[in-house]
Design a protein around this motif. Structure first.
Motif, PDB file in Angstrom:
ATOM      1  N   GLU A 131       0.842  -1.194   0.000  1.00 12.59           N
ATOM      2  CA  GLU A 131       0.000   0.000   0.000  1.00 12.59           C
ATOM      3  C   GLU A 131       0.876   1.242   0.000  1.00 12.59           C
ATOM      4  O   GLU A 131       1.939   1.252   0.615  1.00 12.59           O
ATOM      5  N   ILE A 132       0.393   2.270  -0.678  1.00  8.10           N
ATOM      6  CA  ILE A 132       1.101   3.550  -0.694  1.00  8.10           C
ATOM      7  C   ILE A 132       0.071   4.665  -0.583  1.00  8.10           C
ATOM      8  O   ILE A 132      -0.871   4.716  -1.373  1.00  8.10           O
ATOM      9  N   GLY A 133       0.246   5.535   0.383  1.00  6.13           N
ATOM     10  CA  GLY A 133      -0.620   6.704   0.486  1.00  6.13           C
ATOM     11  C   GLY A 133       0.008   7.872  -0.256  1.00  6.13           C
ATOM     12  O   GLY A 133       1.205   8.123  -0.087  1.00  6.13           O
ATOM     13  N   VAL A 134      -0.772   8.528  -1.082  1.00  5.94           N
ATOM     14  CA  VAL A 134      -0.253   9.675  -1.838  1.00  5.94           C
ATOM     15  C   VAL A 134      -1.200  10.852  -1.671  1.00  5.94           C
ATOM     16  O   VAL A 134      -2.417  10.695  -1.803  1.00  5.94           O
ATOM     17  N   ASP A 135      -0.651  12.019  -1.410  1.00  6.34           N
ATOM     18  CA  ASP A 135      -1.483  13.230  -1.354  1.00  6.34           C
ATOM     19  C   ASP A 135      -2.237  13.387  -2.662  1.00  6.34           C
ATOM     20  O   ASP A 135      -1.647  13.250  -3.732  1.00  6.34           O
ATOM     21  N   THR A 136      -3.508  13.717  -2.567  1.00  3.63           N
ATOM     22  CA  THR A 136      -4.296  13.920  -3.788  1.00  3.63           C
ATOM     23  C   THR A 136      -3.681  15.030  -4.639  1.00  3.63           C
ATOM     24  O   THR A 136      -3.830  15.032  -5.854  1.00  3.63           O
ATOM     25  N   ARG A 151      -3.150   0.831  -7.995  1.00  3.26           N
ATOM     26  CA  ARG A 151      -4.478   1.382  -8.243  1.00  3.26           C
ATOM     27  C   ARG A 151      -5.045   1.905  -6.933  1.00  3.26           C
ATOM     28  O   ARG A 151      -4.787   1.339  -5.873  1.00  3.26           O
ATOM     29  N   HIS A 152      -5.868   2.958  -7.027  1.00  2.00           N
ATOM     30  CA  HIS A 152      -6.534   3.455  -5.822  1.00  2.00           C
ATOM     31  C   HIS A 152      -7.400   2.346  -5.260  1.00  2.00           C
ATOM     32  O   HIS A 152      -8.118   1.693  -5.999  1.00  2.00           O
ATOM     33  N   ASP A 153      -7.337   2.142  -3.955  1.00  2.00           N
ATOM     34  CA  ASP A 153      -8.368   1.289  -3.369  1.00  2.00           C
ATOM     35  C   ASP A 153      -9.148   2.009  -2.276  1.00  2.00           C
ATOM     36  O   ASP A 153     -10.273   1.650  -1.992  1.00  2.00           O
ATOM     37  N   PHE A 154      -8.546   3.049  -1.690  1.00  2.00           N
ATOM     38  CA  PHE A 154      -9.291   3.869  -0.743  1.00  2.00           C
ATOM     39  C   PHE A 154      -8.979   5.338  -0.999  1.00  2.00           C
ATOM     40  O   PHE A 154      -7.939   5.662  -1.575  1.00  2.00           O
ATOM     41  N   HIS A 155      -9.874   6.179  -0.566  1.00  2.00           N
ATOM     42  CA  HIS A 155      -9.625   7.618  -0.597  1.00  2.00           C
ATOM     43  C   HIS A 155      -9.844   8.134   0.813  1.00  2.00           C
ATOM     44  O   HIS A 155     -10.896   7.881   1.401  1.00  2.00           O
ATOM     45  N   ILE A 156      -8.849   8.822   1.338  1.00  2.00           N
ATOM     46  CA  ILE A 156      -9.010   9.406   2.664  1.00  2.00           C
ATOM     47  C   ILE A 156      -9.470  10.844   2.496  1.00  2.00           C
ATOM     48  O   ILE A 156      -8.885  11.615   1.736  1.00  2.00           O
ATOM     49  N   PHE A 157     -10.547  11.171   3.193  1.00  7.84           N
ATOM     50  CA  PHE A 157     -11.089  12.525   3.161  1.00  7.84           C
ATOM     51  C   PHE A 157     -10.698  13.229   4.448  1.00  7.84           C
ATOM     52  O   PHE A 157     -10.615  12.619   5.512  1.00  7.84           O
ATOM     53  N   TYR A 158     -10.489  14.544   4.314  1.00  5.27           N
ATOM     54  CA  TYR A 158     -10.177  15.360   5.486  1.00  5.27           C
ATOM     55  C   TYR A 158     -11.317  16.344   5.705  1.00  5.27           C
ATOM     56  O   TYR A 158     -11.822  16.949   4.757  1.00  5.27           O
TER      57      TYR A 158
END
Lengths: 191, 182
Positions: A131-136, A151-158
């Motif tokens: 997994e890799i988190g990347v700033d939108t 591929r995106h599998d989750f989107h973190i919302f702030y």
């Protein structure tokens, strides 16, 4: 491997070697025009990151450093954890927490070489899920990982419910300093 | 904390949002969380529909692991569960975990993450999720927490619209790959 580039695991006692590269990554993210949440200053974040990395390196985490003619030009910091409780079915999963390439070394294949070295190390350990988190806002990084099959599998919302979000406070502060927006001095009355 | 009662036009479907508390009033046990399992399973089903690429665990395999995660989060000060309830039936739940500030991003002393928001399939779209979020946000404001994160699964467009309507902004993409897919 690009010419003159070597990649080696970094011993925890040498961790300060990557401090300038962590700063380069912070500066890069902080300068993204679409950034949502402000970044901590280097002086504040390095001690926190450093402590967290040193703790993780006592376990299954690892640090790979790319050097060109002996000078560090990039690093990858990877954490390996046990099975994901919910989604991924592998027995272990890895997270690429940091990938930093020095300003003067971008576009020369250092990032790709670090990713390949990470894959080799994970394969050796039998880790399947990464997994890799990347700033939108980090559009180039998003494309870089897509090209490598991520591929995106989750989107973190702030969100900042009921309060002004940090990004908004930051813009206000910038406006206040620059005397812009609602902080602009009133112009001559309209006629 | 008083339960908040919602009175839809049809009073037979009246439901309340209230804190979900452990049997001993202090510490959650695995048994306390049992009633949440059917709702958790329904959320897993929703995720399966949204994004089939992720190799998800079975219900039997996932719940005990998720429950263990919940117990860990709930041991942190400031974490909580809210439920929407009609009589003895649970219609939805929301779990908030609070944690120390992030090392990289400039957030407050503590920050919160909505770890789960699940609503029974037949009860979606009637305001249960909104009522749970309203109450969670209210409690977080009271606690002085201004930074809230929530992850949605890629492809769960309804969830993404839900949070965007509430003022949330996409912040981080989580990218995933199986090494063998290279």
């Amino acid at each position: 491997m690009p010419d003159g580039i070597t990649i080696k695991k970094l011993a925890p006692e040498d961790i300060d070697v990557i401090a300038p590269l962590w700063k380069a990554l912070l500066d890069h993210i902080a300068a993204l025009p679409d950034a949502i949440v402000p970044i901590r200053p280097f002086e504040q974040s390095w001690p926190l990151e450093r402590a967290e990395m040193l703790t993780a390196l006592q376990g299954d985490a690892f640090l790979l450093v790319a050097r060109r003619d002996g000078t560090p030009v990039g690093y990858a910091y990877v954490v390996v954890e046990g099975p994901d409780p919910v989604w991924y079915t592998g027995d272990a999963r890895a997270e690429l927490v940091h990938l930093s390439v020095a300003d003067g070394a971008r576009g020369a294949g250092v990032g790709t070489a670090l990713m390949e070295a990470m894959d080799a190390e994970l394969e050796r350990r039998g880790v399947e899920d990464v997994e890799i988190g990347v700033d939108t806002a980090n559009h180039d990084a998003v494309r870089f990982y897509e090209r490598r099959g991520y591929r995106h599998d989750f989107h973190i919302f702030y969100g900042s419910p009921g309060m002004k979000p940090w990004a908004c406070l930051r813009r206000e502060e910038e406006d206040r300093r620059a005397g812009r927006g609602r902080f602009a001095s009133p112009g001559p009355p309209a006629r | 904390m008083a339960a908040r009662t919602h009175h839809p036009a049809d009073s037979a479907s009246e439901w309340t949002v209230e804190p979900f508390v452990p049997a001993d009033g202090v510490t959650f046990t695995a048994a306390d969380l049992g009633p949440l399992q059917p709702l958790w399973n329904s959320l897993m089903n929703r995720h399966r529909e949204a994004w089939e690429r992720v190799p998800m665990r079975s219900h039997e395999d996932s719940w005990p692991r998720r429950r263990a995660q919940y117990l860990k989060w709930l041991a942190e000060p400031g974490s909580f569960i809210l439920v929407a309830r009609r009589g003895n039936q649970l219609l939805g739940y929301l779990l908030v975990a609070t944690q120390e500030a992030d090392e990289t991003y400039m957030m407050g002393e503590r920050q919160a993450e909505i770890e789960t928001l699940a609503v029974l399939p037949g009860k979606r779209g009637v305001g249960i999720g909104s009522a749970l979020m309203d109450e969670a946000e209210r409690l977080l404001r009271v606690a002085g927490i201004r930074d809230v994160l929530v992850a949605t699964m890629h492809g769960n467009d309804a969830a993404q619209r839900f949070y965007e309507r509430r003022g949330f902004t996409p912040f981080v993409h989580i990218n995933y790959r199986r090494l063998e897919e290279k």
